[in-house]
Design an enzyme around this catalytic site. Structure first.
Site, PDB file in Angstrom:
ATOM      1  N   SER A  91     -35.540   9.146 -17.832  1.00  0.00           N
ATOM      2  CA  SER A  91     -34.521   9.946 -18.549  1.00  0.00           C
ATOM      3  C   SER A  91     -33.635  10.841 -17.603  1.00  0.00           C
ATOM      4  O   SER A  91     -32.989  10.080 -16.712  1.00  0.00           O
ATOM      5  CB  SER A  91     -35.446  11.104 -19.207  1.00  0.00           C
ATOM      6  OG  SER A  91     -34.309  11.917 -20.196  1.00  0.00           O
ATOM      7  N   ASP A 217     -33.175   4.376 -28.904  1.00  0.00           N
ATOM      8  CA  ASP A 217     -33.452   5.659 -28.379  1.00  0.00           C
ATOM      9  C   ASP A 217     -32.976   6.809 -28.991  1.00  0.00           C
ATOM     10  O   ASP A 217     -31.870   7.074 -29.225  1.00  0.00           O
ATOM     11  CB  ASP A 217     -32.995   5.586 -26.639  1.00  0.00           C
ATOM     12  CG  ASP A 217     -33.116   6.731 -26.078  1.00  0.00           C
ATOM     13  OD1 ASP A 217     -33.428   7.736 -26.290  1.00  0.00           O
ATOM     14  OD2 ASP A 217     -33.562   6.325 -24.968  1.00  0.00           O
ATOM     15  N   HIS A 247     -37.314   6.925 -26.847  1.00  0.00           N
ATOM     16  CA  HIS A 247     -36.890   7.221 -25.498  1.00  0.00           C
ATOM     17  C   HIS A 247     -37.828   7.098 -24.386  1.00  0.00           C
ATOM     18  O   HIS A 247     -37.530   6.936 -23.411  1.00  0.00           O
ATOM     19  CB  HIS A 247     -36.435   8.866 -25.527  1.00  0.00           C
ATOM     20  CG  HIS A 247     -35.841   9.181 -24.366  1.00  0.00           C
ATOM     21  ND1 HIS A 247     -34.698   8.933 -23.812  1.00  0.00           N
ATOM     22  CD2 HIS A 247     -36.256  10.367 -23.540  1.00  0.00           C
ATOM     23  CE1 HIS A 247     -34.351   9.526 -22.746  1.00  0.00           C
ATOM     24  NE2 HIS A 247     -35.316  10.468 -22.443  1.00  0.00           N
TER      25      HIS A 247
END
Length: 281
Positions: A91, A217, A247
Site C-alpha cells: 500500500s 482491490d 487490498h
C-alpha cells in the site's frame, strides 16, 4: 543492526529483503511474507515507520519525509550485512519502496510493490476519499487535525475468518498489533504529498519491479498498478494480478502465491546479476 519497537529481523543469507508496512499499519502485516522469504534463505528485515505502532498523536507528529527516512536508514543498515538488497512495500509502503529505488539506485536491486496506493480509489472507499488531494491544504490551514477516515468493511481482506481476527485486533486498542482503526486526515494529507512526489519519480527507477495487485482491490483500484507499469521505463516491470484477494495481499487468500512469485523474482535478478558480474570479470 538496531531494532526499534516492533521491527524484526529474520537472519538468512547474503540476499536481503526489507519489507515496509502501510499507512497506520505495523510490521505484522508483512510477517507472513517475511517468514516465507526467510524460508527461501533470504535475510528479511521488517522496518517500522516513524510515528507508527503508537497513538494517533504519535503519527500526526510525523511527515512523509520522516517515514521515508525510516526506510532509507533501514536499507542502509541492512545493506551492511547483505550483498543484494530488495525492497518490498504494501500500500503506502509500496510508494516508499518505489521512492527508495528512485532515490538510491546504489542500494536497491529490485522492488516488489504490493497493492500500491497512489489514491484511495477502490470500490469500498467512500466518495469523499477521492478528494484526498485537498487534504494537504486542510493541514496547512490547521483544519481537521482530529478527523479520520474510519476503516470500512471488508477492511482490505477477502478471507472472512481472517478479517474477523484482524478487525478484533484493530478494535482492541493495541495499535502495535494491527494498526490504528482509522486514517487521520493529516496523515492521509502527508501520503497524498508522497504520492505526488513518487508519481514524478517513477521514470527515474532503474531497478526491476514486481507489481502485485488484486483485480478486486477494495482500497486502491488496479489503475494504481497500471501507473507503475506505464511510467517505469528504465527497468523491466512484471505484473502479477490476483483474482481471489482484496487490498491486503500479503495476508489474504493468495499470500502463498505472492510469496512464491516474490522468491522467483528475487532469485532471477540475483542470478542475472551474478552472470553479468562473471561476464565482466
Amino acid at each position: 543492526m538496531s531494532i526499534v519497537d516492533n521491527e524484526f529481523v529474520l537472519e538468512g543469507g547474503r540476499t536481503g529483503v526489507m519489507l515496509i508496512h502501510g499507512l497506520t499499519g505495523t510490521p505484522n502485516e508483512m510477517r507472513v511474507v517475511a517468514k516465507g522469504l526467510h524460508r527461501a534463505g533470504f535475510t528479511v528485515y521488517c522496518v517500522q515507520l516513524a510515528g507508527h505502532c503508537g497513538t494517533e498523536e504519535d503519527l500526526l507528529a510525523t511527515t512523509w519525509r520522516d517515514w521515508y527516512a525510516s526506510v532509507e536508514a533501514g536499507a542502509e543498515r541492512l545493506k551492511k550485512r547483505v550483498d543484494n538488497l530488495f525492497v518490498g512495500g504494501l500500500s503506502m509502503g509500496a510508494l516508499l519502496a518505489l521512492r527508495l529505488a528512485a532515490q538510491r539506485p546504489d542500494l536497491v536491486d529490485g522492488v516488489a510493490a504490493y497493492a500500491t496506493m497512489f489514491r484511495h480509489d477502490g470500490w469500498s472507499m467512500p466518495a469523499f476519499t477521492r478528494l484526498a488531494f485537498l487534504l494537504p491544504v486542510f493541514r496547512a490551514l490547521g483544519i481537521g487535525r482530529h478527523r479520520s477516515f474510519l476503516e470500512q468493511p471488508p477492511y482490505g481482506i477477502k478471507d472472512e475468518n481472517l478479517r474477523k481476527r484482524i478487525v478484533a485486533q484493530m478494535q482492541s486498542g493495541d495499535s502495535s498489533a494491527a494498526g490504528l482503526p482509522g486514517n487521520p486526515w493529516w496523515a492521509v494529507a502527508e501520503m497524498s504529498v508522497l504520492s505526488s512526489t513518487v508519481r514524478r519519480q517513477l521514470r527515474d527507477i532503474q531497478s526491476p519491479c514486481l507489481v502485485v495487485h488484486a483485480t478486486e482491490d477494495d482500497v486502491a483500484s488496479l489503475r494504481n498498478a497500471e501507473l507503475i507499469a506505464r511510467r517505469v521505463t528504465q527497468a523491466p516491470v512484471e505484473m502479477l494480478l490476483l483474482k481471489d484477494s482484496y487490498h491486503m495481499v500479503t495476508i489474504d487468500r493468495e499470500r502463498r502465491t505472492v510469496i512464491n512469485k516474490t522468491i522467483e523474482f528475487i532469485n532471477r535478478i540475483v542470478d542475472e546479476k551474478g552472470k553479468a558480474m562473471g561476464a565482466a570479470a
